[in-house]
Motif scaffolding. Structure first.
Motif, mmCIF file in Angstrom:
data_model
loop_
_atom_site.group_PDB
_atom_site.id
_atom_site.type_symbol
_atom_site.label_atom_id
_atom_site.label_comp_id
_atom_site.label_asym_id
_atom_site.label_seq_id
_atom_site.Cartn_x
_atom_site.Cartn_y
_atom_site.Cartn_z
ATOM 1 N N GLU A 1 -8.287 81.371 89.668
ATOM 2 C CA GLU A 1 -7.343 81.877 88.418
ATOM 3 C C GLU A 1 -7.641 80.620 87.367
ATOM 4 N N GLN A 2 -7.776 79.389 87.913
ATOM 5 C CA GLN A 2 -7.837 78.353 87.123
ATOM 6 C C GLN A 2 -9.278 78.407 86.070
ATOM 7 N N PHE A 3 -9.997 79.112 86.566
ATOM 8 C CA PHE A 3 -11.297 79.238 85.735
ATOM 9 C C PHE A 3 -11.532 80.627 84.742
ATOM 10 N N HIS A 4 -10.473 81.181 84.804
ATOM 11 C CA HIS A 4 -10.518 82.469 84.370
ATOM 12 C C HIS A 4 -9.499 82.539 82.956
ATOM 13 N N LEU B 1 -14.282 84.239 81.042
ATOM 14 C CA LEU B 1 -14.451 85.716 81.305
ATOM 15 C C LEU B 1 -15.279 86.452 80.363
ATOM 16 N N LEU B 2 -15.214 86.139 79.010
ATOM 17 C CA LEU B 2 -16.085 86.834 77.963
ATOM 18 C C LEU B 2 -17.501 86.465 78.365
ATOM 19 N N LEU B 3 -17.879 84.982 78.697
ATOM 20 C CA LEU B 3 -19.312 84.657 78.798
ATOM 21 C C LEU B 3 -19.715 85.252 80.209
ATOM 22 N N GLU C 1 -23.202 89.586 82.523
ATOM 23 C CA GLU C 1 -23.426 90.509 83.349
ATOM 24 C C GLU C 1 -23.983 91.747 82.307
ATOM 25 N N VAL C 2 -23.700 91.700 81.019
ATOM 26 C CA VAL C 2 -24.391 92.827 80.127
ATOM 27 C C VAL C 2 -25.678 92.469 80.156
ATOM 28 N N GLY C 3 -26.082 91.378 79.895
ATOM 29 C CA GLY C 3 -27.509 90.815 80.138
ATOM 30 C C GLY C 3 -28.193 91.447 81.591
ATOM 31 N N LEU D 1 -14.460 93.159 82.305
ATOM 32 C CA LEU D 1 -13.782 93.591 81.140
ATOM 33 C C LEU D 1 -12.197 93.978 81.613
ATOM 34 N N VAL D 2 -11.996 94.247 82.718
ATOM 35 C CA VAL D 2 -10.782 94.546 83.226
ATOM 36 C C VAL D 2 -9.988 93.099 83.185
ATOM 37 N N GLN D 3 -10.547 92.318 83.713
ATOM 38 C CA GLN D 3 -10.154 90.980 83.948
ATOM 39 C C GLN D 3 -9.755 90.403 82.528
ATOM 40 N N LEU D 4 -10.693 90.375 81.491
ATOM 41 C CA LEU D 4 -10.475 90.056 80.246
ATOM 42 C C LEU D 4 -9.394 90.568 79.713
ATOM 43 N N SER D 5 -9.297 91.672 79.493
ATOM 44 C CA SER D 5 -8.108 92.493 78.924
ATOM 45 C C SER D 5 -6.829 92.031 79.364
#
Length: 135
Positions: A30-33, A38-40, A45-47, A85-89
């Protein structure tokens, strides 16, 4: 190939959010999120998802010519994108389901269906605009 655990009827964004929150908490990640991290990760992953299609040219719907292992790999990369995406939102406090429905409504207003589009059947055309046979 559904990827859904046996016995589960449907997968919701809420279920994914809970599972990913538990997953990160168990590993003390969690400390890294942060939103930025998360966007990066999502962009990365999109790449990876893009690489799957990079040299294939246009592919037909359903991917009929793909090997099963390629479809499984595609599912894994699509899942990575979805999960980030779910985590970021969630981290940003955005209800992704409601935001997506709102966006569909806004797009319907922005791009209304014209009377011509409603009354004319979709006829396939080639690059010159000439009608082609339906498949």
């Amino acid at each position: 190939m559904t990827g859904a655990p046996e016995g589960e009827e449907s997968v919701t964004l809420e279920l994914l959010k809970k599972k990913m929150t538990e997953f990160a908490k168990e590993r003390n990640w969690e400390q890294f999120h942060s939103p930025r991290n998360l966007l990066l990760a999502l962009v990365g992953e999109v790449g990876e998802l893009s690489e799957i299609f990079q040299w294939r040219g246009e592919v037909p719907k359903g991917l009929p010519d793909w090997k099963e292992e390629d479809k499984v790999h595609l599912g894994e990369e699509l899942s990575d994108v979805l999960l980030y995406l779910v985590q970021l939102s969630h981290i940003c406090g955005v209800d992704l389901g409601k935001a997506a429905l709102r966006k569909v409504e806004l797009n319907a207003i922005k791009y209304p269906v014209s009377k011509e589009e409603q009354s004319q059947p979709n006829t396939p055309t080639n690059e010159n605009g000439t009608e082609t046979e339906s498949r």
